[in-house]
Design a protein around this motif. Structure first.
Motif, short mmCIF file in Angstrom:
data_model
loop_
_atom_site.label_atom_id
_atom_site.label_comp_id
_atom_site.label_asym_id
_atom_site.label_seq_id
_atom_site.Cartn_x
_atom_site.Cartn_y
_atom_site.Cartn_z
N ALA A 1 0.29 -1.38 0.37
CA ALA A 1 0.15 0.52 0.11
C ALA A 1 1.44 1.09 -0.31
O ALA A 1 0.10 2.03 -0.82
CB ALA A 1 -1.15 -0.21 1.11
N GLY A 2 2.27 1.32 0.87
CA GLY A 2 2.76 2.02 0.85
C GLY A 2 3.22 2.50 -0.75
O GLY A 2 3.29 4.50 -0.84
N LEU B 1 3.68 3.87 9.88
CA LEU B 1 3.22 3.62 8.49
C LEU B 1 1.99 3.35 7.03
O LEU B 1 1.46 4.45 6.97
CB LEU B 1 4.40 2.29 7.42
CG LEU B 1 3.79 2.15 6.23
CD1 LEU B 1 4.39 2.65 5.06
CD2 LEU B 1 4.45 0.53 6.05
N ALA B 2 0.97 3.23 8.86
CA ALA B 2 -0.76 2.72 8.58
C ALA B 2 -0.63 4.37 8.48
O ALA B 2 -1.73 4.78 7.42
CB ALA B 2 -0.92 2.41 9.14
N THR C 1 8.99 1.82 4.09
CA THR C 1 8.85 0.34 3.78
C THR C 1 10.10 -0.49 2.96
O THR C 1 9.88 -1.31 3.17
CB THR C 1 7.60 0.21 1.57
OG1 THR C 1 8.43 1.67 1.36
CG2 THR C 1 6.72 1.17 2.40
N VAL C 2 11.08 0.10 2.78
CA VAL C 2 12.30 0.04 2.51
C VAL C 2 12.64 -0.44 3.43
O VAL C 2 13.85 -1.72 4.14
CB VAL C 2 13.30 0.99 2.08
CG1 VAL C 2 14.63 0.40 1.74
CG2 VAL C 2 12.57 1.52 0.97
N SER C 3 12.74 0.54 5.28
CA SER C 3 13.16 -0.16 5.63
C SER C 3 12.77 -1.33 6.79
O SER C 3 13.09 -2.58 7.20
CB SER C 3 12.56 0.65 7.62
OG SER C 3 11.71 1.05 8.02
N LEU C 4 11.89 -1.84 6.21
CA LEU C 4 10.56 -3.02 6.72
C LEU C 4 11.15 -4.31 5.71
O LEU C 4 11.49 -5.59 5.97
CB LEU C 4 8.83 -2.79 6.11
CG LEU C 4 9.08 -2.34 7.51
CD1 LEU C 4 6.90 -2.45 7.91
CD2 LEU C 4 9.02 -3.33 9.26
N SER D 1 -5.47 2.16 -4.72
CA SER D 1 -4.05 1.86 -4.98
C SER D 1 -3.35 1.50 -4.31
O SER D 1 -2.86 0.45 -4.04
CB SER D 1 -3.03 3.51 -5.32
OG SER D 1 -3.26 4.06 -6.27
N ALA D 2 -3.81 1.89 -3.16
CA ALA D 2 -3.65 0.78 -1.73
C ALA D 2 -3.80 -0.49 -1.47
O ALA D 2 -3.16 -1.81 -1.37
CB ALA D 2 -3.93 2.31 0.24
#
Length: 339
Positions: free
Chosen positions: A78-79, A208-209, A257-260, A290-291
């Motif tokens: 989603a992000g 993030l949410a 998102t990249v950190s996860l 899109s999410a």
């Protein structure tokens, strides 16, 4: 499907996401029948009984192994999709992706540096987030050196920042231990959800949410960016505040998102196109759809990554493979005017 309308797509996309999450919890190398899930839930609520060994196995599979991964996949998909759609609106270009301003290369450099310094997984994730934000700040700062608000200079500043942090990443890889550190860096760059644990998810997921929801709520304001700057100013729209606010928020989402999950490509480019074909260009509907579609796409890709072989395939490989094929199909449908 001619009976579908843009207004009905949003609730259908939410239902599709919920179904995909349920399927991701049940399917895998050790599948859980839906009837057994109901028995487990009934036993957990005190309305039934289940053998202790089987109850503990189902509990471990769902809550320990799969649920954190499913939540992370939904948030990352989603992000990336929301940030990709936002970047495309800001730069008025449907081929823009979240990596435009150097956020992905900056995050990759930070993660590689954290691996070399032998930091904990959480510290690596936080460092990658910080360096991603620094990379975008560098690109925006380069654009501001010329004292203008041109979108072209923002793009050029992003290209310079991306090249700078890509070179720093290459230096980091060159200095890494080829036995202990370099394989970890390469695997992280390919993307994976295997390292997500409940502790990291508890710290990163709420932010993030919240950022994803905030971006979806800003859809009407982002629509104003489709006007020229002069037209928007004549209507009293603070174009620069909206533009830079969206860039900062989208960058933060990408960095988180990249950190996860590491580097996961194509989602931020492909999914907004699919959503735009379904609901049109209005960001008030485009961003939420899109999410949802991004979460579904990454859940499907992660299911393939962890199920098709005995060893887990890096997630970035699956998303690039599926994304490239799907993007060609989307372009073919658009060219034929099918949608």
């Amino acid at each position: 499907m001619p009976s579908l309308t843009p207004r009905s797509i949003a609730p259908l996309s939410i239902l599709l996401l919920m179904f995909a999450m349920l399927a991701a919890l049940l399917l895998g190398r050790f599948a859980i029948p839906i009837s057994e899930l109901f028995r487990f839930l009934a036993a957990a609520c005190g309305f039934g009984q289940m053998p202790v060994g089987r109850y503990q196995l189902v509990h471990s599979l769902i809550f320990e192994a799969r649920l954190p991964r499913v939540i992370a996949a939904v948030l990352v998909g989603a992000g990336l999709s929301v940030s990709g759609a936002a970047y495309q609106a800001v730069f008025r270009n449907p081929l823009v992706s979240p990596g435009l301003l150097g956020v992905l290369s900056g995050c990759a450099f930070g993660a590689a540096l954290g691996i070399i310094w032998q930091l904990s997984p959480l510290a690596v994730a936080l460092l990658s987030c910080v360096t991603g934000l620094i990379a975008v700040a560098t690109g925006v700062g380069i654009a501001h050196l010329f004292q203008t608000s041109s979108i072209l200079l923002l793009v050029l500043g992003g290209i310079v920042a991306n090249a700078l942090f890509t070179s720093l990443l290459s230096i980091t890889q060159y200095l890494a231990d080829p036995v202990d550190q370099l394989p970890s860096i390469v695997y992280w760059l390919l993307g994976s959800l295997s390292a997500v644990d409940r502790h990291t998810l508890t710290l990163v997921a709420p932010w993030l949410a919240f950022a994803i929801v905030l971006m979806c709520l800003a859809g009407r304001a982002i629509d104003a960016l489709s006007l020229s700057d002069d037209e928007a100013h004549s209507l009293g729209v603070p174009v620069q505040r909206i533009r830079y606010g969206v860039i900062v928020l989208a960058t933060l989402i990408c960095a988180l998102t990249v950190s996860l999950a590491g580097m996961v490509g194509w989602i931020g480019l492909l999914v907004p196109h699919l959503a735009r074909l379904l609901v049109g260009p209005g960001n008030g509907r485009l961003l939420p759809v899109s999410a949802c579609l991004g979460g579904v796409f990454l859940l499907a890709a992660d299911g393939v990554a962890r199920s098709v072989s005995t060893g887990e395939i890096p997630l970035g490989i699956i998303t690039e493979l599926f994304g490239a094929i799907a993007f060609v199909l989307v372009l073919h449908r658009v060219r034929r005017g099918w949608l």
